[in-house]
Design a protein around this motif. Sequence first.
Motif, PDB file in Angstrom:
ATOM      1  N   HIS A  11       0.857  -1.182   0.000  1.00  0.00           N
ATOM      2  CA  HIS A  11       0.000   0.000   0.000  1.00  0.00           C
ATOM      3  C   HIS A  11       0.893   1.232   0.000  1.00  0.00           C
ATOM      4  O   HIS A  11       1.972   1.201   0.601  1.00  0.00           O
ATOM      5  CB  HIS A  11      -0.902   0.036   1.235  1.00  0.00           C
ATOM      6  CG  HIS A  11      -1.910  -1.067   1.263  1.00  0.00           C
ATOM      7  ND1 HIS A  11      -1.570  -2.375   1.524  1.00  0.00           N
ATOM      8  CD2 HIS A  11      -3.251  -1.050   1.061  1.00  0.00           C
ATOM      9  CE1 HIS A  11      -2.652  -3.117   1.489  1.00  0.00           C
ATOM     10  NE2 HIS A  11      -3.688  -2.342   1.210  1.00  0.00           N
ATOM     11  N   PHE A  20      -3.296   4.129  -1.415  1.00  0.00           N
ATOM     12  CA  PHE A  20      -3.456   3.369  -2.657  1.00  0.00           C
ATOM     13  C   PHE A  20      -2.962   1.941  -2.452  1.00  0.00           C
ATOM     14  O   PHE A  20      -1.992   1.711  -1.704  1.00  0.00           O
ATOM     15  CB  PHE A  20      -2.643   4.018  -3.798  1.00  0.00           C
ATOM     16  CG  PHE A  20      -3.108   5.381  -4.187  1.00  0.00           C
ATOM     17  CD1 PHE A  20      -4.014   5.542  -5.219  1.00  0.00           C
ATOM     18  CD2 PHE A  20      -2.652   6.519  -3.523  1.00  0.00           C
ATOM     19  CE1 PHE A  20      -4.445   6.802  -5.601  1.00  0.00           C
ATOM     20  CE2 PHE A  20      -3.075   7.770  -3.881  1.00  0.00           C
ATOM     21  CZ  PHE A  20      -3.984   7.915  -4.927  1.00  0.00           C
ATOM     22  N   ILE A  28       1.637   8.696  -8.811  1.00  0.00           N
ATOM     23  CA  ILE A  28       0.459   9.204  -8.085  1.00  0.00           C
ATOM     24  C   ILE A  28       0.453  10.737  -8.111  1.00  0.00           C
ATOM     25  O   ILE A  28      -0.588  11.366  -8.323  1.00  0.00           O
ATOM     26  CB  ILE A  28       0.456   8.677  -6.629  1.00  0.00           C
ATOM     27  CG1 ILE A  28       0.205   7.170  -6.603  1.00  0.00           C
ATOM     28  CG2 ILE A  28      -0.606   9.394  -5.801  1.00  0.00           C
ATOM     29  CD1 ILE A  28       0.456   6.531  -5.248  1.00  0.00           C
ATOM     30  N   VAL A  56      -2.389   0.640  -9.897  1.00  0.00           N
ATOM     31  CA  VAL A  56      -2.638   1.289  -8.608  1.00  0.00           C
ATOM     32  C   VAL A  56      -4.124   1.617  -8.475  1.00  0.00           C
ATOM     33  O   VAL A  56      -4.735   2.147  -9.408  1.00  0.00           O
ATOM     34  CB  VAL A  56      -1.799   2.593  -8.501  1.00  0.00           C
ATOM     35  CG1 VAL A  56      -2.076   3.293  -7.186  1.00  0.00           C
ATOM     36  CG2 VAL A  56      -0.318   2.289  -8.612  1.00  0.00           C
ATOM     37  N   ASN A  57      -4.705   1.298  -7.312  1.00  0.00           N
ATOM     38  CA  ASN A  57      -6.111   1.602  -7.028  1.00  0.00           C
ATOM     39  C   ASN A  57      -6.212   2.442  -5.764  1.00  0.00           C
ATOM     40  O   ASN A  57      -5.486   2.194  -4.787  1.00  0.00           O
ATOM     41  CB  ASN A  57      -6.922   0.311  -6.834  1.00  0.00           C
ATOM     42  CG  ASN A  57      -6.979  -0.513  -8.098  1.00  0.00           C
ATOM     43  OD1 ASN A  57      -7.114   0.027  -9.194  1.00  0.00           O
ATOM     44  ND2 ASN A  57      -6.865  -1.836  -7.966  1.00  0.00           N
ATOM     45  N   LEU A  58      -7.141   3.407  -5.780  1.00  0.00           N
ATOM     46  CA  LEU A  58      -7.371   4.251  -4.599  1.00  0.00           C
ATOM     47  C   LEU A  58      -8.245   3.496  -3.600  1.00  0.00           C
ATOM     48  O   LEU A  58      -9.352   3.071  -3.926  1.00  0.00           O
ATOM     49  CB  LEU A  58      -8.049   5.563  -5.016  1.00  0.00           C
ATOM     50  CG  LEU A  58      -8.404   6.534  -3.885  1.00  0.00           C
ATOM     51  CD1 LEU A  58      -7.165   7.095  -3.217  1.00  0.00           C
ATOM     52  CD2 LEU A  58      -9.270   7.681  -4.416  1.00  0.00           C
ATOM     53  N   ASN A 105      -3.627   3.180 -13.823  1.00  0.00           N
ATOM     54  CA  ASN A 105      -4.797   2.748 -13.055  1.00  0.00           C
ATOM     55  C   ASN A 105      -4.878   1.226 -12.959  1.00  0.00           C
ATOM     56  O   ASN A 105      -5.474   0.687 -12.018  1.00  0.00           O
ATOM     57  CB  ASN A 105      -6.083   3.292 -13.685  1.00  0.00           C
ATOM     58  CG  ASN A 105      -6.361   4.721 -13.246  1.00  0.00           C
ATOM     59  OD1 ASN A 105      -5.939   5.122 -12.165  1.00  0.00           O
ATOM     60  ND2 ASN A 105      -7.033   5.494 -14.088  1.00  0.00           N
TER      61      ASN A 105
END
Length: 505
Positions: free
Chosen positions: A5, A17, A127, A46-48, A43
């Motif tokens: 993370h 993320f 990011i 990486v995911n929020l 995207n």
Amino acid sequence: MGRLHVLYEHAAGYALFSVKEFEEVGMLLPQVEASVTDLSRFNGLVNLIGFSPFKTAASALEGINSISEGIVPEDLKIFLDTTVPKAEKKSKFVIGVSDPKLGASISEALGFKCDHTGVVPEIIRGIRHHFSHMVKGFTPKTAGVAQLGLGHSYSRAKVKFNVNRVDNMIIQSIALLDQLDKDVNTFSMRIREWYGYHFPELVKIVPDNYTYAKITKLIKNRKELNDDKREALEEIVMDSAKVQAIIDASKSSMGMDISPVDLLNIETFAERVVKLADYRKQLAGYLSDKMTAVAPNLATLIGDQVGARLISHAGSLTNLAKYPASTVQILGAEKALFRALKTKGNTPKYGLLFHSTFIGRAGAKNKGRISRYLANKCSIASRIDCFTDVPSSIFGEKLKEQVEDRLKFYETGDVPKKNIEVMKEALQEAAQAIENQKDLSIVEESSKKKKKKKRKRSEDGENGENQENGQTNGNGNVEKTPVDDAPAEEAPKKKKKKKNKPADE
């Protein structure tokens, strides 16, 4: 490696993320580097997970100040504790951070493993590049406004709480003082040459530049000098014999005659020089006050101007405190040092410390020894001034005594006290001074409280008298009761009762 993370601190808030799981970090790094510029590819990696915006600008400034110092803010602790899934907490997972100090603080506070190496810097770079598109309701414009606002407030706070902000005043004032000394000397020489055509004998009688400029302004045309100006001359020169010599020389002077226009210009210039010299004295007083407030021990040890020059040459009091004594000894003699190193000659014994009275009083053989000893004491004094909470000149006085004793030791051979004993005495005196200050503050507070109580009592007494003498109307104003309406016999009885009330109580 467990699941990764990444924590990102933005001007608008904190974001966490999750990164696509890979067995080896080395396999992930090339893909991240390739996808940093492409949002759709980034995207996919990486995911929020969560985003916690700052409530106010003040909370944003407080949070960013804490993070810059490596401290975990309370709202960041709550955000991480609530955002990280429970399943992830039980398994081995890593939080990627940009600052290693912040990572260590998070590990201590929450027990999460943190990392700032490998693929983490590249992910944070991606990011930062795509952040405005990854959070819903966020645009590049709003992100820019938030960053600009926080940047201004953060910079303003840093300037406001700058440790060296008072040192800057000392640095500027000593630079101006040195410049004024040069200017006053140059202008005084110009007056001497200019007025010397008219009255050349005055230079030998009055060698001081400041006094010469004042007398030039007063005398003007030497042919008009008479006993009427004797008192004014005595006020300037403070010597009746010199005044008489000036008057006698003016009568038999070999100087040329000078026109009124030339005299007017000389007088105007002399007046400017006198004002400049007066301002120089005022500036020296200002510098002395600043040094007493900022570096009292250093000022007590070697004087205001030499101490200020050391601070100016080092850049700040903090920089001077960080220098070793060997560097302090040769501050201001860098050219001579490098020349000696290049030619393999003798290195300089002193730099700015040469202007101290101690080195002037020492013998030719002992100048190098006393400069080394003085530099050692200056280093101690500057460190005490820089890092002490309660500034005082106690240590400076003790250090000055030590240098004086060392000078006597070089001359007479009397063994001085050991440094440990002197420092113990200084610490005891400093502790006693702090206690005395506390006692004074307690006494002042108690006296203030007593004054307040006396005021309240006096106000209450006045209100009581007003109530006894009359009644209040609807607006709260006291109205006097008509005495004529009451019977003449009953009035004194009521007064007696009122007088007896305190006695009965």
